[in-house]
Design an enzyme around this catalytic site. Sequence first.
Site, PDB file in Angstrom:
ATOM      1  N   SER A 153      -2.395   4.064   1.337  1.00 27.63           N
ATOM      2  CA  SER A 153      -2.976   3.009   0.515  1.00 27.63           C
ATOM      3  C   SER A 153      -2.899   3.258  -0.981  1.00 27.63           C
ATOM      4  O   SER A 153      -2.880   2.318  -1.763  1.00 27.63           O
ATOM      5  CB  SER A 153      -4.444   2.802   0.899  1.00 27.63           C
ATOM      6  OG  SER A 153      -4.526   2.414   2.246  1.00 27.63           O
ATOM      7  N   THR A 154      -2.866   4.516  -1.390  1.00 25.44           N
ATOM      8  CA  THR A 154      -2.854   4.808  -2.823  1.00 25.44           C
ATOM      9  C   THR A 154      -1.753   5.807  -3.150  1.00 25.44           C
ATOM     10  O   THR A 154      -1.295   6.556  -2.289  1.00 25.44           O
ATOM     11  CB  THR A 154      -4.200   5.393  -3.293  1.00 25.44           C
ATOM     12  OG1 THR A 154      -4.443   6.612  -2.603  1.00 25.44           O
ATOM     13  CG2 THR A 154      -5.342   4.425  -3.032  1.00 25.44           C
TER      14      THR A 154
END
Length: 179
Positions: free
Chosen positions: A9-10
């Site tokens: 996600s990051t």
Amino acid sequence: MIFGYARVSTADQTTNAQNDALQAAGAERLFQDSLSGATRARPQLETLLAQLRPGDVVMVTKYDRLARSLRDLIDIVEQIGAAGAGFRSLAEDIDTTTPAGRLVFHVFGSIAEFERARIAERTREGLAAARKRGRVGGRPVALSPEARAEVRRMRESGSQTVAEIARIFKVSRSTILRA
């Protein structure tokens, strides 16, 4: 060919653990994205899907790495199936290349469809109950009936432009044009 897909996600997270698991399970080529699952545009996933041929398999460690919701998962797996390929999720033990795996996947799809229908039904019931109590949904009207009549009068007289009328009533030009 078995394609592995990994997503984090990051940017400060890595796909190393996913890649290791995918390679151990037989993935021959890996694709990875580093962005939120809520983002529909995932460049590496799109590249992977464009390369699929009949007999290929798309493998993920967990289905939430591929899709942001069950509906999204079903859509992507249908796209994979339309290319003649299969889908495999290691954690959930879903494998659409087998009859049992297709059955499990379709049961998931049926449950998701049922839940969507129930949500729509509850929404309609709630809106009907609100209407019975005199509540109307939607955005409030920008111009009262009196203001609409005044806008029409000003437009017909031609004394001011649409932009000037919009500034006077503190609304957009399109609101004036609709009035």
